[in-house]
Design a protein around this motif. Structure first.
Motif: not given
Length: 122
Positions: A25, A27, A51-53, A55, A78, A88, A90, A92, A119, A122
């Motif tokens: 992961t 970050s 995924r990227v997620s 805020s 997105y 926020s 997310e 994929q 961000y 993961r």
């Protein structure tokens, strides 16, 4: 021996029915300023299915900015969102490659935007 074999089978069934999450992961946290009439981009390597997620928060005289993510082929991963104060998100990855996060202040002619982005992939 029968008890050992039963325990072995139960463990085998449990392990094969589990969904394994990627161990890696990534970050990140970064702060930057987007000048008036400008865009700021951040490129992120994402593998298919990951995924990227994250805020972000926006500060400055005006606290809104357009945000979107493009996939390696240039399509929208997105959709465009006008974020007021922060957002926020997310997305994929449909394909492996470089995804680009866009912070678009091109509609503003006088105010820069200060952003803090957090961000993870993961």
């Amino acid at each position: 021996m029968t008890r050992f074999f039963s325990i072995f089978l139960i463990l085998l069934i449990l392990l094969t029915s589990c969904e394994f999450l990627p161990i890696e992961t990534t970050s990140q946290e970064v702060s930057f300023t987007v000048a008036p009439s400008a865009k700021h981009t951040i490129a992120v390597e994402i593998k298919e299915g990951h995924r990227v997620s994250g805020s972000f928060s926006v500060s400055g005289k005006e606290t809104y900015i357009d945000f979107y993510i493009k996939d390696p082929a240039g399509g929208l991963a997105y959709g465009v969102t006008r974020a007021q104060g922060g957002l926020s998100f997310e997305a994929q990855a449909e394909i492996t490659g470089l995804y680009t996060l866009y912070f678009d202040n091109s509609f503003s002619f006088g105010s820069s935007r200060d952003l803090t982005l957090r961000y993870q992939v993961r």
